[in-house]
Design an enzyme around this catalytic site. Sequence first.
Site, PDB file in Angstrom:
ATOM      1  N   ARG A  77       0.815  -1.206   0.000  1.00  0.00           N
ATOM      2  CA  ARG A  77       0.000   0.000   0.000  1.00  0.00           C
ATOM      3  C   ARG A  77       0.863   1.278   0.000  1.00  0.00           C
ATOM      4  NH1 ARG A  77      -4.889   2.703   1.613  1.00  0.00           N
ATOM      5  NH2 ARG A  77      -3.955   4.635   0.937  1.00  0.00           N
ATOM      6  N   ILE A 104      -8.497   5.302  -0.505  1.00  0.00           N
ATOM      7  CA  ILE A 104      -8.065   6.205   0.557  1.00  0.00           C
ATOM      8  C   ILE A 104      -6.630   6.635   0.257  1.00  0.00           C
ATOM      9  CG2 ILE A 104      -7.679   6.408   3.049  1.00  0.00           C
ATOM     10  CD1 ILE A 104     -10.585   5.805   2.262  1.00  0.00           C
ATOM     11  N   HIS A 121     -17.919  14.081  -2.614  1.00  0.00           N
ATOM     12  CA  HIS A 121     -18.573  12.907  -2.024  1.00  0.00           C
ATOM     13  C   HIS A 121     -20.093  13.035  -2.198  1.00  0.00           C
ATOM     14  CE1 HIS A 121     -19.161   9.533   0.640  1.00  0.00           C
ATOM     15  NE2 HIS A 121     -20.082  10.233   1.275  1.00  0.00           N
ATOM     16  N   ALA A 154      -6.500  12.521   6.545  1.00  0.00           N
ATOM     17  CA  ALA A 154      -6.147  11.104   6.642  1.00  0.00           C
ATOM     18  C   ALA A 154      -7.352  10.206   6.930  1.00  0.00           C
ATOM     19  CB  ALA A 154      -5.083  10.916   7.728  1.00  0.00           C
ATOM     20  N   GLY A 155      -8.503  10.781   7.270  1.00  0.00           N
ATOM     21  CA  GLY A 155      -9.681   9.975   7.560  1.00  0.00           C
ATOM     22  C   GLY A 155     -10.475   9.650   6.304  1.00  0.00           C
TER      23      GLY A 155
HETATM   24  C1  GAR Z   1     -19.455  10.742  -7.715  1.00  0.00           C
HETATM   25  O1  GAR Z   1     -20.811  10.830  -7.360  1.00  0.00           O
HETATM   26  C2  GAR Z   1     -18.567  10.890  -6.508  1.00  0.00           C
HETATM   27  O2  GAR Z   1     -19.084  11.737  -5.532  1.00  0.00           O
HETATM   28  C3  GAR Z   1     -18.511   9.484  -6.007  1.00  0.00           C
HETATM   29  O3  GAR Z   1     -18.380   8.700  -7.152  1.00  0.00           O
HETATM   30  C4  GAR Z   1     -19.090   9.347  -8.222  1.00  0.00           C
HETATM   31  C5  GAR Z   1     -18.180   9.387  -9.419  1.00  0.00           C
HETATM   32  O4  GAR Z   1     -18.873   9.769 -10.558  1.00  0.00           O
HETATM   33  N1  GAR Z   1     -17.430   9.305  -5.092  1.00  0.00           N
HETATM   34  C6  GAR Z   1     -17.510   8.570  -4.004  1.00  0.00           C
HETATM   35  O5  GAR Z   1     -18.481   7.901  -3.714  1.00  0.00           O
HETATM   36  C7  GAR Z   1     -16.272   8.596  -3.148  1.00  0.00           C
HETATM   37  N2  GAR Z   1     -16.563   8.072  -1.843  1.00  0.00           N
HETATM   38  P1  GAR Z   1     -18.090  10.092 -11.900  1.00  0.00           P
HETATM   39  O6  GAR Z   1     -17.030   9.001 -12.082  1.00  0.00           O
HETATM   40  O7  GAR Z   1     -19.149  10.035 -12.957  1.00  0.00           O
HETATM   41  O8  GAR Z   1     -17.479  11.459 -11.749  1.00  0.00           O
END
Ligand code: GAR
Length: 213
Positions: A77, A104, A121, A154-155
């Site tokens: 990692r 992450i 997010h 980092a979270g």
């Molecule tokens: C988005 O909705 C983003 O917020 C989410 O993945 C999607 C990507 O869409 N991210 C997460 O869930 C991160 N935890 P995209 O590839 O069409 O831009």
Amino acid sequence: MTPTGETVPTRADGRVVVLISGAGSNLAALVQAQRDEGYAARVVAVVTDNPAAGGLEHARKAGIATAVVAPSDFSDRAAWDAALAATVTAFHPDLVVCAGFMRILGGPFLERWGGRTINTHPALLPSFPGAHGVRDALAYGVRVTGCTVHVVDAGVDTGPIIAQGTVEVRDDDDEASLHERIKVVERALLVEWVGRLAHAGWSVSGRLVRVGR
Ligand code: GAR
């Protein structure tokens, strides 16, 4: 890592590296926005952990450099994390944007790019962090959800919040329909705030993000 409270400046051409894992509709929105010469940010490279990420095509079509840093090519990692940091560094960004990047970011990456890395997010943080924000919000039964642009720490989705957008949940929503409506709001929010950060710089004091000096 940018010291707390110090304003992070950007250059006139607001260089942005976007990290993706999937379809890249948020990336496509950023690429579309930069067709306007008044937009302060420029995507100079797209980096992915997933060689099959559909979003790579958006970058290629726009003539933007791409790079793949796949975890399976590294012994552990930390080695992957260091390689990701080195790859991003080679493009000299002012800002790193995680747009559907489903991993992450660890110590070696954040030591170099912490404070200059943001994430989008699909939920109203601090509720429903993690890989299934839309599904978890729906399962909980919230009536309003949305999206959050935040500084990466980092979270897991715990960093200081830059901006949020809201979306009402409908009785007949499933995960896919709700995510689609969130993504409409999310793309506009990300484009707006990446532009603002690139234009004015920003500072972080505790949990407060201030754009500009
Ligand atoms: C988005 O909705 C983003 O917020 C989410 O993945 C999607 C990507 O869409 N991210 C997460 O869930 C991160 N935890 P995209 O590839 O069409 O831009």
